[in-house]
Design a protein around this motif. Structure first.
Motif, mmCIF file in Angstrom:
data_model
loop_
_atom_site.group_PDB
_atom_site.id
_atom_site.type_symbol
_atom_site.label_atom_id
_atom_site.label_comp_id
_atom_site.label_asym_id
_atom_site.label_seq_id
_atom_site.Cartn_x
_atom_site.Cartn_y
_atom_site.Cartn_z
ATOM 1 N N TYR A 180 25.034 33.941 54.216
ATOM 2 C CA TYR A 180 24.558 34.805 55.292
ATOM 3 C C TYR A 180 25.046 34.344 56.661
ATOM 4 C CZ TYR A 180 21.463 37.496 52.265
ATOM 5 O OH TYR A 180 20.957 38.330 51.323
ATOM 6 N N TYR A 181 25.413 33.063 56.764
ATOM 7 C CA TYR A 181 25.957 32.592 58.037
ATOM 8 C C TYR A 181 27.240 33.343 58.358
ATOM 9 C CZ TYR A 181 27.870 29.492 61.620
ATOM 10 O OH TYR A 181 28.419 28.991 62.775
ATOM 11 N N ILE A 182 28.035 33.660 57.335
ATOM 12 C CA ILE A 182 29.279 34.394 57.548
ATOM 13 C C ILE A 182 28.992 35.888 57.595
ATOM 14 C CG2 ILE A 182 31.639 34.746 56.719
ATOM 15 C CD1 ILE A 182 30.892 31.854 57.476
ATOM 16 N N GLY A 183 28.183 36.374 56.667
ATOM 17 C CA GLY A 183 27.868 37.787 56.623
ATOM 18 C C GLY A 183 27.184 38.156 55.310
ATOM 19 N N LYS A 184 26.310 39.159 55.408
ATOM 20 C CA LYS A 184 25.627 39.640 54.214
ATOM 21 C C LYS A 184 26.557 40.594 53.446
ATOM 22 C CE LYS A 184 20.991 39.460 56.298
ATOM 23 N NZ LYS A 184 19.768 40.216 56.629
ATOM 24 N N PRO A 185 26.253 40.824 52.148
ATOM 25 C CA PRO A 185 27.023 41.835 51.413
ATOM 26 C C PRO A 185 26.857 43.201 52.069
ATOM 27 C CG PRO A 185 25.777 40.438 49.918
ATOM 28 C CD PRO A 185 25.286 40.115 51.290
ATOM 29 N N SER A 186 27.966 43.892 52.335
ATOM 30 C CA SER A 186 27.935 45.166 53.036
ATOM 31 C C SER A 186 28.884 46.140 52.346
ATOM 32 C CB SER A 186 28.378 44.978 54.499
ATOM 33 O OG SER A 186 27.577 44.010 55.141
ATOM 34 N N PRO A 187 28.690 47.447 52.611
ATOM 35 C CA PRO A 187 29.624 48.426 52.045
ATOM 36 C C PRO A 187 31.031 48.203 52.581
ATOM 37 C CG PRO A 187 27.595 49.481 52.790
ATOM 38 C CD PRO A 187 27.536 48.076 53.296
ATOM 39 N N ALA A 188 32.008 48.782 51.918
ATOM 40 C CA ALA A 188 33.416 48.562 52.256
ATOM 41 C C ALA A 188 33.721 49.024 53.669
ATOM 42 C CB ALA A 188 34.306 49.283 51.248
ATOM 43 N N ALA A 189 33.070 50.091 54.115
ATOM 44 C CA ALA A 189 33.358 50.606 55.459
ATOM 45 C C ALA A 189 32.982 49.593 56.522
ATOM 46 C CB ALA A 189 32.616 51.919 55.670
ATOM 47 N N GLU A 190 31.853 48.885 56.338
ATOM 48 C CA GLU A 190 31.436 47.893 57.312
ATOM 49 C C GLU A 190 32.323 46.653 57.258
ATOM 50 O OE1 GLU A 190 27.297 47.057 56.940
ATOM 51 O OE2 GLU A 190 26.722 49.183 56.797
ATOM 52 N N CYS A 191 32.843 46.335 56.082
ATOM 53 C CA CYS A 191 33.701 45.153 55.950
ATOM 54 C C CYS A 191 35.086 45.386 56.545
ATOM 55 C CB CYS A 191 33.843 44.759 54.488
ATOM 56 S SG CYS A 191 32.305 44.148 53.759
ATOM 57 N N SER A 192 35.443 46.646 56.722
ATOM 58 C CA SER A 192 36.782 46.928 57.249
ATOM 59 C C SER A 192 36.969 46.323 58.632
ATOM 60 C CB SER A 192 37.008 48.440 57.290
ATOM 61 O OG SER A 192 36.961 48.969 55.980
ATOM 62 N N ALA A 193 35.867 46.248 59.400
ATOM 63 C CA ALA A 193 35.967 45.684 60.751
ATOM 64 C C ALA A 193 36.376 44.224 60.721
ATOM 65 C CB ALA A 193 34.636 45.851 61.484
ATOM 66 N N LEU A 194 35.998 43.504 59.640
ATOM 67 C CA LEU A 194 36.336 42.092 59.535
ATOM 68 C C LEU A 194 37.821 41.881 59.299
ATOM 69 C CD1 LEU A 194 33.346 40.835 57.333
ATOM 70 C CD2 LEU A 194 33.626 40.632 59.824
ATOM 71 N N LEU A 195 38.541 42.938 58.873
ATOM 72 C CA LEU A 195 39.964 42.814 58.600
ATOM 73 C C LEU A 195 40.809 43.061 59.850
ATOM 74 C CD1 LEU A 195 40.109 44.628 55.149
ATOM 75 C CD2 LEU A 195 40.102 42.168 55.588
ATOM 76 N N GLN A 196 40.148 43.476 60.994
ATOM 77 C CA GLN A 196 40.890 43.659 62.236
ATOM 78 C C GLN A 196 41.336 42.290 62.758
ATOM 79 O OE1 GLN A 196 41.691 46.501 63.542
ATOM 80 N NE2 GLN A 196 40.404 47.892 62.314
ATOM 81 N N PRO A 197 42.567 42.163 63.199
ATOM 82 C CA PRO A 197 43.065 40.851 63.666
ATOM 83 C C PRO A 197 42.202 40.249 64.755
ATOM 84 C CG PRO A 197 44.866 42.411 63.400
ATOM 85 C CD PRO A 197 43.613 43.214 63.261
#
Length: 945
Positions: free
Chosen positions: A922-939
């Protein structure tokens, strides 16, 4: 011609065929002559018939022309009287019966021929045939180109037929006379010529040849004379050979048979050497004695006598088969007798042996039929002892049973033994010395005169000696091999019957008891529970049942194998028996499930005390294969009548309570409560809804990111995701994974759902790759059912190929327990996945049972430290030591280390200090849908921790 008629004609011809050569030759000649004369006469008469008809027609034509000229002249001047006289003159000696002149005015002058009474009547067929050959003659009368009338003449068929018939009769009579004379002459000549064959009869001299005999017959007689001379010479030689053969046969008979000569009064006059040798007496002692003294009751007679006789001799009595033949003299009176004997003693002994063997086979068949009836063994034992006496002609027989543990034997059945000796054990082993021990005991009991000799057969059942069947006789009795075989046959039948009875008892036991633990099985438990319910209902008391399931039993099987698991079940069953009361029943239902029937259940404390003892006893360590292991038990308790009034309902209630105990942390007991049924019903409903969730699209994936912690250029960046399955129920919303993951595993739905997860991850990787170019790998959790499926690598390859994504972006996570369930199969499957370019990691490392020997064989890429070791870092020194050791071990095996459950900065600092590669939590992030995880892939969103 039909075949039956043809066969009938052939048989008739065969019967009519003459038997003598003269008759047959004459018959052939006569038939030939008849055919020749018949054909010749037919052809002659036909020629005469046609010639007569032709001549008649020619003469009629001439007469008609002459009469026509005269009639023309008379008709020209109208002189009709002259016409009539002309017609009358023409009718004389003519073949016509009537003549008529018919003028052009219709007037007619008719003249009839005079009737000739001397004509012989002809048959009607000839008359009709002649009438068909002759037609009326019509002649036109004309003069000076003028027609005056018609001259019509009618033939006399009767006259012509009579002439032809007379010709036929005369010619036939002449031919018959000539034929008769020819046949008589031929018959006489044949008889004379063939009479020469009579001389061919054998008179011992050459046959005479008559001069008038045909040449062929003369040649036949000469050939016959030569053959007769040759035959006389040959027969003479044969008679000489026959006499020589008779002499040799007599010599052979003397060698093979016992021969003697007897006079007409029945006194022996001569004997051959065989007679002397077989009887044992001297020749002088035998000659002059009546033959009747040598055995048999024969008296002289004129008929051949045959029969078996017992002949006394110096060496004992012998059995002979005797034939006495009277020899007649020239006056047809009895001159003497020839007595021929054959020693049949051995054959009689053989026949007696066959009869005895047939009798014994019948006794064996009787015992076999009795054994097939499957009646009480005592009756079969008694019958065997009786038949042993009958078959061996003895008075004493017994069946003994061995007791290998005590080294004794006792009498089970007997014939001729005192009744008070039954079931009295006496020292006797079951080995080779058993026969001597039985004989000594029996001799002491019956006496030496009745039991001085013995024979016994060991009854062997399933490779072990059950007992012995023995027969006893007086001291002089000697038992033969066939008698031993008969006794062994009885023993074999007894052995089969005993084995069948033991098998029946064994099957009865197997139907009610567990072969591993020896405890009652599910069927026996149901019977005992029903009996407990009936007893409780009759006495108005309570009864109960416990359902017990061993916790973590599967892990023991996976770690140590099924042998250790079986030993654990045996020890657990023994502990359960130590925990219950004397009247309680412990049963094994199957697998690691047990049950306890409590026939007498007072207050709730009784069941609670027993359940507590069971939980405590099973929580104690088990020693298996030199290792100390711990398991626990979940116990469910149901009572009669409040929790059910029949066995099925009570067991179901106890099972439901046991499941509740597992849900509440295991290693405890639970009493059945009505609301537990609601939980069970909810589970069934959930299972039903899960079957429809996949096709309705109710499953979805949430992704939890991983962060790179190791020093380097990528430190602090997203290193990957873990795909986690979620179920969005249309009414309940998101369902917690622990509520449905286990159900997917148990029902097997995890296989199609798992394939959907892989396909969905591949689809999402494709979407992210199209948007961002560089995508970190995504981890997927594999279940035990998926890893155990042989077609997993092929299914994954097909999904990845269809999605068109890089297989290196997929990572599969497996638990230690899954890998160790079947390590060899796991090595093969993981090797296949690794060869496709996918990554592999071990999840929850350190919480299961692993083997470092196998761990190094698995083609792994990473180890994941379980959250239980991370939770108390850095304060708990034990967790810190375990974490450091796991990280060091992984790095030594060239494996990355991922720590789960990271929730604080302190966790991150400690893990960085220990050298951990990646973190997740949880320090890094909770499990989330793919749409919310897409933001983490932004440089720009990738930042250091």
């Amino acid at each position: 011609m039909p075949a039956p008629i043809l066969r009938l004609l052939l048989r008739l011809l065969h019967r009519l065929l003459p038997r003598s050569l003269v008759g047959r030759v004459f018959a052939l000649f006569a038939m030939s002559m008849l055919v020749f004369v018949g054909v010749g006469m037919g052809m002659f008469y036909r020629h005469q018939y046609l010639q007569h008809i032709e001549e008649t027609q020619d003469s009629a034509a001439t007469l008609v022309e002459l009469a026509a000229q005269a009639v023309e002249d008379s008709a020209l001047i109208g002189d009709y009287d002259t016409v009539k006289r002309t017609l009358a003159t023409m009718m004389e000696q003519s073949p016509f019966a009537s003549a008529a002149f018919i003028d052009v005015n219709g007037g007619a002058i008719r003249v009839e021929a005079a009737h000739d009474a001397s004509l012989a009547p002809a048959p009607g067929w000839l008359l009709d045939h002649v009438g068909g050959e002759l037609y009326d003659v019509n002649r036109v009368v004309a003069a000076g180109g003028k027609d005056y009338g018609v001259l019509r003449l009618h033939f006399d068929e009767r006259k012509l037929a009579s002439q032809l018939w007379l010709l036929l009769v005369q010619s036939t009579s002449l031919a018959a006379l000539v034929l008769a004379i020819s046949l008589l002459l031929a018959r006489a000549l044949l008889a004379r010529w063939l009479k020469n064959l009579d001389s061919l009869r054998f008179h011992g001299i050459d046959a005479a040849i008559h001069p008038d005999a045909p040449l062929e017959i003369q040649a036949a007689i000469k050939a016959m004379n030569r053959s007769a001379a040759s035959m006389r010479d040959e027969y003479g030689q044969r008679i000489a050979d026959l006499m020589n053969s008779l002499v040799q046969h007599k010599s052979a008979l003397d060698q093979a048979a016992i021969v003697s000569e007897v006079d007409r009064d029945g006194i022996v006059t001569a004997v051959n050497d065989q007679f002397v040798r077989q009887s044992g007496y001297a020749r002088e002692e035998l000659v002059g004695r009546p033959l009747a003294q040598a055995g048999g009751s024969w008296a002289p007679s004129n008929t051949v006598w045959r029969g078996e006789v017992a002949v006394p001799g110096r060496d004992g009595e012998r059995q002979w088969y005797r034939t006495i033949v009277p020899i007649l003299d020239a006056e047809n009176s009895i001159d003497k007798y020839i007595c021929i004997d054959f020693d049949i003693s051995e054959r009689k002994e053989f026949e007696d042996a066959i009869v005895r063997n047939a009798m014994r086979q019948g006794l064996l068949a009787r015992l076999g039929r009795k054994a097939l009836e499957a009646g009480p063994l005592v009756e079969l034992f008694e019958m065997a002892a009786r038949l042993a006496c009958d078959g061996l002609h003895a008075r004493h027989a017994a069946l003994f049973a061995f007791d290998a543990d005590s080294g004794t034997a006792c009498l089970q059945a007997s014939r001729g033994f005192p009744a008070d000796t039954r079931a009295v054990p006496f020292p006797c082993g079951a080995g080779p010395e058993a026969s001597d021990a039985l004989a000594r005991w029996t001799t002491g009991l019956l006496g030496f005169d009745d039991a001085g000799s013995s024979i016994d057969a060991v009854v062997v059942c399933a490779g072990r000696p059950f007992g012995a069947l023995a027969v006893y006789g007086p001291e002089t009795r000697t038992f033969q091999e066939d008698e031993e075989a008969f006794l062994n046959g009885l023993g074999n039948i007894l052995a089969t019957a005993v084995e069948r009875e033991e098998s029946r008892k064994r099957l009865t036991w197997l139907a009610q008891f567990d072969t591993l633990t020896g405890l009652p099985n599910r069927h026996r438990l149901g019977v005992c529970l029903e009996a407990a319910i009936i007893g409780a209902a009759a006495s108005r008391r309570r009864a109960g049942v416990m359902f017990i399931d061993l916790d973590r039993f599967k892990s023991v099987n996976d770690m140590l194998g099924h042998g250790a698991g079986d030993e654990l079940l045996v020890q657990a069953g023994a502990r359960l028996q130590d925990c219950v009361r004397a009247g309680d029943v412990v049963a094994r239902l199957g697998g690691d499930e047990f049950a306890v029937v409590l026939p007498q259940l007072g207050g709730g404390s009784v069941a609670e005390d027993i359940a507590r003892r069971i939980v405590e006893a099973l929580a104690q360590p088990f020693v298996l294969q030199g290792q100390q292991l711990f398991v626990s038990a979940s116990v469910g308790i149901a009572a009669y009548p409040e929790d059910g009034i029949d066995a099925a309902t009570l067991l179901k209630s106890a099972d439901t309570a046991m499941y509740s105990a597992k849900q509440n942390g295991r290693n405890n007991y639970q009493f059945y409560l009505a609301e537990m049924n609601a939980d069970a019903a909810l589970r069934l409903q959930t299972e039903h809804q899960l079957h429809l969730a996949l096709e309705r699209g109710e499953f979805e994936l949430h992704y939890q990111p991983k962060l790179r912690l190791a020093a380097g250029a990528q430190m602090g960046k997203i290193s990957g995701f873990e795909a986690l399955l979620r179920w969005r129920h249309p009414e309940r919303g998101l369902v917690a994974p622990f509520e449905f993951i286990s159900i997917l595993e148990e029902t097997g739905l995890i296989l199609p759902v798992g394939e959907w997860v892989i396909a969905e991850v591949c689809r999402q990787i494709g979407v992210w790759s199209a948007q961002y170019g560089s995508v970190p790998p995504v981890a997927i959790n594999l279940s035990a059912r998926q890893l155990g499926h042989a077609g997993l690598p092929q299914a994954v390859r097909a999904i990845v190929d269809a999605a068109g994504v890089d297989p290196g972006l997929l990572e599969f996570e497996l638990t230690e327990s899954m890998l160790m369930e079947d390590p060899e199969a796991a090595v093969r499957i993981l090797g296949d996945l690794k060869s496709q370019g996918m990554r592999l990691s071990v999840d929850d490392f350190g919480t299961g049972y692993s083997s470092l020997a196998y761990l190094k064989r698995f083609p792994l890429d990473a180890l994941k430290i379980d959250r239980t070791f991370v939770r108390d870092l850095p304060g708990d020194s034990d967790d810190a030591a375990i974490t450091k050791a796991v990280i060091s071990l992984a790095h030594s095996l060239n494996l990355k280390v991922v720590a789960e459950g990271v929730e604080t900065v302190a966790h991150v600092d400690a893990l960085r200090a220990y050298g951990c590669d990646e973190i997740q939590g949880y320090y890094i992030g909770k499990p989330s849908p793919a749409a919310e995880c897409s933001a983490l892939l932004q440089p720009e969103s990738l930042a250091a921790a």
